[in-house]
Every structure is written in C-alpha cells, then in structure tokens.
Write a protein that holds these residues in place. Structure first.
Motif, PDB file in Angstrom:
ATOM      1  N   VAL A 147      -4.825   4.342   3.812  1.00 48.77           N
ATOM      2  CA  VAL A 147      -5.072   3.246   4.925  1.00 48.77           C
ATOM      3  C   VAL A 147      -4.515   3.712   6.241  1.00 48.77           C
ATOM      4  CG1 VAL A 147      -5.095   0.623   5.621  1.00 48.77           C
ATOM      5  CG2 VAL A 147      -5.261   1.309   3.209  1.00 48.77           C
ATOM      6  N   LEU A 188     -10.018  -2.358   3.206  1.00 47.27           N
ATOM      7  CA  LEU A 188      -9.132  -2.796   4.689  1.00 47.27           C
ATOM      8  C   LEU A 188      -9.244  -1.352   4.785  1.00 47.27           C
ATOM      9  CD1 LEU A 188      -6.255  -3.112   1.732  1.00 47.27           C
ATOM     10  CD2 LEU A 188      -7.141  -5.186   3.396  1.00 47.27           C
ATOM     11  N   ALA A 189      -9.193  -0.198   5.205  1.00 54.54           N
ATOM     12  CA  ALA A 189      -9.201   0.880   6.252  1.00 54.54           C
ATOM     13  C   ALA A 189     -10.659   0.932   7.091  1.00 54.54           C
ATOM     14  CB  ALA A 189      -9.390   2.202   5.473  1.00 54.54           C
ATOM     15  N   GLU A 202      -8.690   0.148  -0.756  1.00 54.11           N
ATOM     16  CA  GLU A 202      -7.979   0.956   0.411  1.00 54.11           C
ATOM     17  C   GLU A 202      -9.554   0.859   1.174  1.00 54.11           C
ATOM     18  OE1 GLU A 202      -7.004   0.695  -2.629  1.00 54.11           O
ATOM     19  OE2 GLU A 202      -5.001   1.557  -2.191  1.00 54.11           O
ATOM     20  N   VAL A 224      -0.230  -4.507   3.802  1.00 51.16           N
ATOM     21  CA  VAL A 224      -2.378  -4.536   5.354  1.00 51.16           C
ATOM     22  C   VAL A 224      -2.534  -6.504   4.763  1.00 51.16           C
ATOM     23  CG1 VAL A 224      -3.959  -3.694   5.496  1.00 51.16           C
ATOM     24  CG2 VAL A 224      -2.206  -2.224   4.093  1.00 51.16           C
ATOM     25  N   GLU A 256       0.773  -0.710  -0.290  1.00 52.30           N
ATOM     26  CA  GLU A 256       0.071  -0.192   0.031  1.00 52.30           C
ATOM     27  C   GLU A 256       1.105   1.207   0.261  1.00 52.30           C
ATOM     28  OE1 GLU A 256      -2.306   1.623  -0.771  1.00 52.30           O
ATOM     29  OE2 GLU A 256      -2.882   2.609   1.262  1.00 52.30           O
TER      30      GLU A 256
END
Ligand code: VTB
Ligand code: MG
Ligand code: MG
Length: 331
Positions: A200, A227-228, A224, A113, A98
């Motif tokens: 992120v 993932l965040a 992203e 990540v 990332e």
C-alpha cells in the motif's frame, strides 16, 4: 432569490477526515507498543482492537467490506461487520496493521490504513492475490497497462516523463514469483526497488513526487489492492488490478462477493474505488512516506496522511498525544 448553501453537498463533506485520522492514529499507537518485539500477531491484535474501538465514535453507519477476514475467522472488523455511531451509509476498507512483519521487526513502512466511501463504492474482494500496476498523476491516460510487457510499459512511462528508462525505478515486493518481472525491468535498463512487505505504501510512493519510485508493479494482497486504489484515487494516479485465483473456491468466493461480474477481468481504478473516497494512514514504523510513532513516557507523536479524492487535498497530520488523558492507547 433562494440561496442553496448545501448544493452539491456530499456526505463525505462532513468533517470525516479528522475522524478517520483518529481511527488510524489509535491503531498505530496500540501497535507501536509491539514495534520491534518480534510478535506480529500481538501487534496486529492490538491494532485491530484499537481501530475497532475508535470506530465506535465515528458518525457513520459503516459496513466493513475490506477487513480482517470472514465473520467466523476474525473476531472483529470482519467483512460485513457494522461499525460507527450512526450516520450516512458508508463502505469501510481497513488494514489495521499493514505490514505486521515490518512492525515486529521494526522495519520501515508499517502503517495503519482506513479508506471510506459512500456505500456500494468499494470492490468486495476476497483475501487472495491481486496483480497490480500503479503510476502517478499528470501522465497520459493508459500510459501503462497491466497486459503490456513490462519493457513496453517502462518505455512508454519514460517517454511520458521525458526521462531515460535508466532514470526510472520500479518498486515490487521481493518474492520468487516476481523474478521475471525484476529481471525484465533490469534488462530494460530501469532500477528495481525491492520491498519485503507493504505494497500500500509502495503504491502511494509511486504517485508522490520525490519518492524515487516511478511505478509499482507485481502481485500482493487483493485487500491491499483495494486500499491502494482508494489512495491512488485521492492522489489522482493511475492503477489497474486483476484478481489472481489459485483454486475454484477462490473463484466462487469472488463471484459471490461481486455478483454478475467476470471475477478475472482487468480492474480499473474505478472498478475498485468509486465515488468520493477518503483515505487515512498513520505510520507505525518510520519510512519515506510517514514517520512512525515516537513514544516518550506518557506521550506519543504520530504522523498520518489523510486524503480525499474529490478535492485532491493531501494533508500530513502530526498528532501529539497525552496518555494521561486517554484510555484507549495507554498500553
Ligand atoms: C501482500 C502485500 C502486503 O503482505 O499481501 C503481502 O500486499 C503478503 O504477500 O502489503 P506474500 O503472501 O507474498 O508474503 C504485505 O506485504 C503486508 O500485509
Ligand atoms: Mg492486516
Ligand atoms: Mg496487510
């Protein structure tokens, strides 16, 4: 009386946290070979391959739902790919590197990540943009809203934090599309922290004390975003998102990935990451969140954050690696 030692047991109760750290560590060490060498594709490729290999020993029956792209465009960790050595059915979201540019330029906050949840719990999002807003824990529910003017959000956030707006910092990616957001934030009296890449890490920063970021806002990648969301679940922050479409093909793709739903609806945190979620990230380059990989001959030190939503435990893991006994990260 019969004892029930396993009452309430969930598959993520297994010691998957440490297994996940091994996955992000492997990717970070592989990518770190390319730190500062101006070759982002090589860095990305090394991270993807190392992460893919590291998954082989993880005791799960994993399906990549957020990955490197469609099957025909990504050699590995593509959407739908099965990974793991067998075990409970899990959804996997990855960004093996990332911030490829951050790594290539040796700038802060390049991370590897991974997030994991029981199957069916992550939003399946195409690789398009997502509008996002993130604030930290211990704030009234709905204190900010994606649809409210940024000035109102900042006012409400300041009130909830018992601060003056002038003490707040909003973090956003430095992009032309954010000119208005940046101008309005400054007009409202808050500070702006601009990033070249890596939202992120920015979303996590908005949720952690002492990070000097009070709110993350603006648009970045939808993968992203998921993932965040996994990370924000773990740190008990608040987040909303909305997919941004540039053409009909993107809408068609989003509908196909998330059937029966309005693809342009406002997404709450639980629309993006449900159930018990595990999240791991390892620093490639040093930033406020994590230190990057430090190599010294045949050894390296890694720093990772690994978190779980159910328990709310946040662990910072320092790994000391000896390449003379390992093959996967020796490059
Ligand atoms: C976004 C952001 C990522 O790349 O995807 C960005 O979410 C790309 O944005 O964190 P642009 O298309 O505006 O350049 C990252 O910064 C790094 O992957
Ligand atoms: Mg990537
Ligand atoms: Mg990325």
């Amino acid at each position: 009386m019969t004892s029930k030692p396993n009452a309430g047991y969930q598959v993520t109760d297994r010691n998957l946290a440490l297994e996940l750290v091994r996955v992000t560590e492997a990717a970070a060490m592989a990518a770190s070979h390319w730190t500062g060498r101006g070759r982002k594709n090589e860095a990305d490729g090394a991270a993807v391959e190392a992460m893919r290999q590291a998954f082989d020993t993880v005791a799960i029956d994993g399906t990549v739902v957020i990955g490197e792209g469609e099957m025909d465009e990504a050699p590995m960790l593509f959407i739908g790919e099965k990974v793991g050595a067998g075990g409970p059915a899990m959804d996997i979201a990855v960004d093996p590197l990332e911030g490829t540019n951050l790594c290539a330029k040796n700038m802060p906050n390049a991370l590897t990540v991974v997030a994991l949840a029981e199957a069916g719990n992550f939003l399946h999002a195409p690789d398009i943009y997502m509008e996002k807003i993130v604030v930290g824990p211990d704030l009234p529910a709905g204190v900010v809203d994606l649809d409210a003017a940024i000035g109102i959000n900042l006012r409400e956030l300041a009130r909830a934090k018992r601060k003056d707006i002038s003490e707040l910092t909003l973090c956003a990616l430095e992009r032309e599309r954010h000119e208005e957001l940046i101008a309005k934030t400054r007009e409202a009296g808050a500070r702006v922290m601009l990033l070249s890449d890596g939202d992120v890490a920015a979303a996590i920063a908005a949720c952690l004390p002492d990070s000097r970021v009070d709110i993350y806002a603006g648009s970045g990648g939808a993968p992203e975003g998921v993932l965040a969301a996994a990370a924000v679940r773990c740190v008990h922050g608040q987040m909303q998102g909305r997919l941004l479409f540039e053409n009909d093909e993107q809408i068609r793709r989003a509908r196909e990935m998330d059937p029966g739903q309005d693809p342009s609806r406002k997404l709450g945190l639980y629309d993006m990451a449900r159930g018990d979620v595990l999240f791991s990230a390892t620093g490639v380059t040093s930033g406020p969140l994590l230190r990057g990989i430090r190599r010294d001959g045949k050894r390296a030190v890694s720093h990772s954050i690994v978190m779980r939503s159910k328990s709310g435990t946040i662990r910072f893991v320092e790994g000391h690696h000896d390449f003379t006994t390992k093959t996967w990260s020796a490059n």
